[in-house]
Design an enzyme around this catalytic site. Structure first.
Site, PDB file in Angstrom:
ATOM      1  CG  HIS A   1     -46.280  -3.225  14.610  1.00  0.00           C
ATOM      2  ND1 HIS A   1     -46.463  -2.432  13.691  1.00  0.00           N
ATOM      3  CD2 HIS A   1     -46.933  -2.859  15.477  1.00  0.00           C
ATOM      4  CE1 HIS A   1     -47.211  -1.418  13.798  1.00  0.00           C
ATOM      5  NE2 HIS A   1     -47.330  -1.699  15.050  1.00  0.00           N
TER       6      HIS A   1
ATOM      7  N   GLY B   1      -7.152   1.981   1.769  1.00  0.00           N
ATOM      8  CA  GLY B   1      -7.481   2.470   0.757  1.00  0.00           C
ATOM      9  C   GLY B   1      -8.565   3.347   0.526  1.00  0.00           C
TER      10      GLY B   1
ATOM     11  N   GLY C   1     -22.124  17.019 -11.832  1.00  0.00           N
ATOM     12  CA  GLY C   1     -22.360  15.725 -11.756  1.00  0.00           C
ATOM     13  C   GLY C   1     -23.321  15.206 -10.734  1.00  0.00           C
TER      14      GLY C   1
ATOM     15  CB  VAL D   1     -17.783  13.721 -14.133  1.00  0.00           C
ATOM     16  CG1 VAL D   1     -18.375  15.163 -14.163  1.00  0.00           C
ATOM     17  CG2 VAL D   1     -16.235  13.662 -14.320  1.00  0.00           C
TER      18      VAL D   1
ATOM     19  CB  ALA E   1     -16.729  -0.417  -0.550  1.00  0.00           C
TER      20      ALA E   1
ATOM     21  CD  GLU F   1      -2.750   1.595   0.217  1.00  0.00           C
ATOM     22  OE1 GLU F   1      -2.432   2.777  -0.365  1.00  0.00           O
ATOM     23  OE2 GLU F   1      -3.355   0.806  -0.184  1.00  0.00           O
TER      24      GLU F   1
END
Length: 472
Positions: free
Chosen positions: A443, A40, A180, A270, A319, A34
């Site tokens: 409920h 990431g 976008g 975009v 992801a 990495e």
């Protein structure tokens, strides 16, 4: 002495670190490379910081309606420093957790940039120099970076990407223009609208979220406009220049008419493109599918020892999909049957109310030749929605008319992103709408809307007014 591994994973995002841990659990000597922070883009500049901000700023909107429940606020303040600190704290805690999982499973972590030298060798470049390591197999999981269109003025101050907005301190704008109308753009529109910022969206297609169900798109647009967000569709940005009342002027064409809009900040959202620049030595390069790495059904590239998953290959950029692909890729590398159904992929948008979908929408199913039945339940009839002061929404199920099998589902409601997993499983296991209706759901919950939508297919929903009945 040169290190040797059975698998090296390049990239530690949700696809990469999951794949590395999976390989380690199979007893394989595994390393991960990495060049930035572990986790990431998703963890550090994407999913987690974005959703942390959405969760936090949403309290501001809730505070405005709490007076209806008897709770009044006299002085609500937004502390941008604390907002940013909390974002960073959440990211840091998760990053530490991932690092701990990798180390606990025996995965070696290399911090540096990787270059694939040949089928079995990788050069890792760090501040201290270069290290060459060997491996039997390589898995590329380097993710994506923001795509930048060819628009004049993108280098101006306060013209930013999602990476910029999620790195460091929270950027404050009086007015934000978003280029976008996809998922990323809408989530930032929600965040900044909640913070009291004026927001406008410019989308080139005829509607926002052009790849989603049209009813979802239309409903979100209506909800955004009620909140004061301006949306321009069939609009193309020509250039951005300095000036105007806020510091930036965006020139655009909307339905053949030239227009301008002032903004203090411009978010370019975009889409994203594969992050593979500099990854391959000049002597080795797999076959490509446009900008993406071409792979087969086992995620193998044209180079037999090199595999790829996630945003670097064609398909949807999600992801959770990358994580699933990482597990399956490792299983296929070591001749094991896939343990995950990759054909059923939920999609989520974390705005208010939330959006989630899985499988085919009605139009897609018809285009594929299905005769469909549709059941739909409006969530303003749902008790949990009403007591929680939720907004207008719905749950829609699309089924095969022939055998009743669930083909797809679209949800626009509170907690939609938590509910969609149930419907993904129903599609994967080939449940029918009758199977879905047999489940007793507690409920009051939002999930009760699933029962009502399933029952509506045969017009048997209990908590819906019969159609064509006039009340006197």
């Amino acid at each position: 002495m040169q290190e040797n591994y059975e698998l090296i994973v390049i990239g530690s995002g949700p696809g990469g670190y999951v794949a590395a841990i999976k390989a380690a659990k199979l007893g394989k000597r595994t390393a991960i490379i990495e060049k930035r922070d572990i986790g990431g883009t998703c963890l550090n500049r994407g999913c987690i910081p974005t959703k942390t901000l959405i969760h936090t700023t949403h309290y501001l909107q809730k505070a405005k309606v709490m007076e209806q429940a008897g709770i009044s606020f006299t002085d609500i303040k937004l502390d941008y420093d604390k907002l940013g600190q909390r974002k960073d704290e959440v990211v840091s805690k998760i990053r530490v957790g991932i690092e701990g999982l990798l180390k606990a499973n025996g995965v070696t972590i290399y911090q540096g940039s990787a270059k694939i030298v040949d089928n079995n060798r990788i050069c890792v470049k760090t501040e201290d120099g270069e290290t060459e390591i060997k491996t039997e197999n390589i898995l590329i999981a380097t993710g994506s970076i923001p795509a930048m269109p060819n628009i004049e003025g993108l280098g101006l101050n306060n013209v930013v990407t999602s990476d910029d907005l999620l790195t460091g301190e929270i950027k404050q704008f009086k007015k934000l223009l978003i280029i976008g109308g996809g998922v990323i753009g809408l989530e930032f529109a929600s965040i900044y609208n909640d913070m009291g910022c004026e927001v406008e969206i410019i989308e080139a297609m005829d509607r926002i979220l052009p790849n989603m169900d049209q009813e979802i798109s239309r409903s979100i647009a209506m909800g955004f406009r009620r909140k004061g967000i301006t949306i321009h569709t069939k609009a193309k940005v020509d250039k951005i220049i300095e000036g105007g009342s806020f510091g930036l002027i965006c020139e655009y064409t909307e339905k053949d008419t030239r227009k301008t809009v002032d903004a203090q900040g411009v978010l370019v959202s975009v889409g994203r493109r594969p992050n593979i620049e500099g990854l391959f030595d000049e002597n080795i390069r797999p076959k490509m599918d446009g900008y993406h790495i071409k792979v087969d059904d086992d995620f193998r590239t044209s180079i037999p020892t090199i595999y790829a998953i996630g945003d670097v290959i064609p398909g949807r950029q999600l992801a959770h999909l990358a994580s699933a692909q990482g597990i399956v890729a490792v299983e296929r590398i070591y001749d094991k049957s896939p343990s995950i159904d990759l054909d059923v992929i939920p999609s989520c948008i974390y705005i208010d109310p939330e959006v989630a979908s899985v499988g085919l929408d009605e139009k897609e199913a018809i285009n594929l030749g299905y005769q469909v039945k549709v059941g739909k339940y409006p969530m303003l009839g749902n008790s949990k929605t009403l007591l929680s002061m939720g907004e207008r929404g719905f749950i829609k199920l699309v089924c095969d008319e022939t055998d009743g099998r669930l083909l797809g589902a679209e949800l626009l409601c509170e907690r939609a992103t938590d509910i969609i997993g149930e419907l993904a499983m129903a599609i994967s296991k080939k449940f029918t709408y009758k199977d879905i209706a047999t489940i007793i759901r507690p409920h009051p919950t939002y999930e009760e809307g699933i029962t009502e939508a399933a029952q509506d297919i045969e017009k048997e929903a209990i908590h819906m007014m019969p159609k064509n009945v006039l009340l006197k």
